[in-house]
Design an enzyme around this catalytic site. Sequence first.
Site, mmCIF file in Angstrom:
data_model
loop_
_atom_site.group_PDB
_atom_site.id
_atom_site.type_symbol
_atom_site.label_atom_id
_atom_site.label_comp_id
_atom_site.label_asym_id
_atom_site.label_seq_id
_atom_site.Cartn_x
_atom_site.Cartn_y
_atom_site.Cartn_z
ATOM 1 N N GLU A 178 0.836 -1.201 0.000
ATOM 2 C CA GLU A 178 0.000 0.000 0.000
ATOM 3 C C GLU A 178 0.871 1.251 0.000
ATOM 4 O O GLU A 178 2.035 1.206 0.335
ATOM 5 C CB GLU A 178 -0.934 0.023 1.211
ATOM 6 C CG GLU A 178 -0.340 -0.462 2.521
ATOM 7 C CD GLU A 178 0.874 0.282 3.009
ATOM 8 O OE1 GLU A 178 0.870 1.528 2.933
ATOM 9 O OE2 GLU A 178 1.833 -0.348 3.479
ATOM 10 N N GLU A 321 4.694 -0.398 1.730
ATOM 11 C CA GLU A 321 4.756 -0.598 0.283
ATOM 12 C C GLU A 321 4.632 -2.063 -0.126
ATOM 13 O O GLU A 321 4.565 -2.376 -1.308
ATOM 14 C CB GLU A 321 6.053 -0.031 -0.321
ATOM 15 C CG GLU A 321 6.264 1.448 -0.111
ATOM 16 C CD GLU A 321 7.535 1.955 -0.787
ATOM 17 O OE1 GLU A 321 8.124 1.223 -1.612
ATOM 18 O OE2 GLU A 321 7.944 3.081 -0.477
#
Length: 359
Positions: A178, A321
């Site tokens: 994300e 991430e």
Amino acid sequence: MTEELKESLLKIAPLDEEAMEMSKIRWSRVAKPLYSLGALEEDIIKIAGISQNPRVHMDKKALIIMCGDNGIVEEGVTQTGQEVTAVVTENMTHGNSSVCIMAERAEVDVFPVDIGVSRDLESGDRYPLIRKKLAYGTKNFCKEPAMTRQETIKAIETGMELVKVLAERGYRLIATGEMGIGNTTTSSAVTSMLLSMEPGLLTGRGAGLSDEGLDRKRRVIEEAVRTYGPSCKDGIDVLSKVGGFDLAGLTGVFLGGAIYRIPILLDGFISGAAALAAEKIHPGCRDFMLASHVSAEPAGKLLLDELKLTPLIQAGLCLGEGSGAVAAIPLLTMAADIYEKMSSFEDIKIEEYKPLGGK
């Protein structure tokens, strides 16, 4: 919940016990000490149950990165502004972010998804942007619900659809990531409400808050839990009130893994919050999840314990991430190679190890 979403969730079936039993037998015959690869062996067995096949292959691996902005940033709960979300997302499309560099080494294909970034984005060619924008960020949940219930369901369905597409393209393992400034705040709020736990026990510094900033962040979440908690009737409600497009999209990825029988690899705290939401929406979908690492955020271990998942890495990671998930993939592929390629005791003509107690 829409009828379409209900029908999709009805497709979820249990793990294949026969494939898992055959996988256990195969591990017992590999010419090495019994259970000596620990959680890696358990994950390979689970993957056999998910895929309904004792032959485990992970030649195509994907990372889905859900990117979206959060209106709660207005309350000063982050060190940086939400403009950073857009910059990092665009960098990902050029392969120029931490997780993209890691993914290249791990032979993982990266799929950045704009599900709710606060401005329109340009895309590079290395990992082209998947454009699924539902809005230009969420609302500030201090003032109003972050999303409508309809928007939340649409985000969940977006995640499910991405899993379907990747499954049809032959991917056999999907990692979750994300990008969204403010999403440790949304994740803490979601986790607090789903577990009925005090926000102060779950809330950390995110990307580096001061003591004052951390106090402010905790107060914001505590107020939101008091405001919305009594009216939330399910996991979708919780996501809509205090979550984000990235969290709801990842929730759909976890549900999609159960529907389309693809193992989904958690990253850290944020994807763990989405995984918990998926489990609350459809109990049992945690059987289709694997844990990569224990996040350094306060709720990291708690979420894994709640989901009954065993992490492969403990290294104090909190980058986000999808970096922890990608870091775990080489471990899984190495275990799969041993499982598929190594000689059996019979092949090398020595007596098999026998279980004599313990594990």
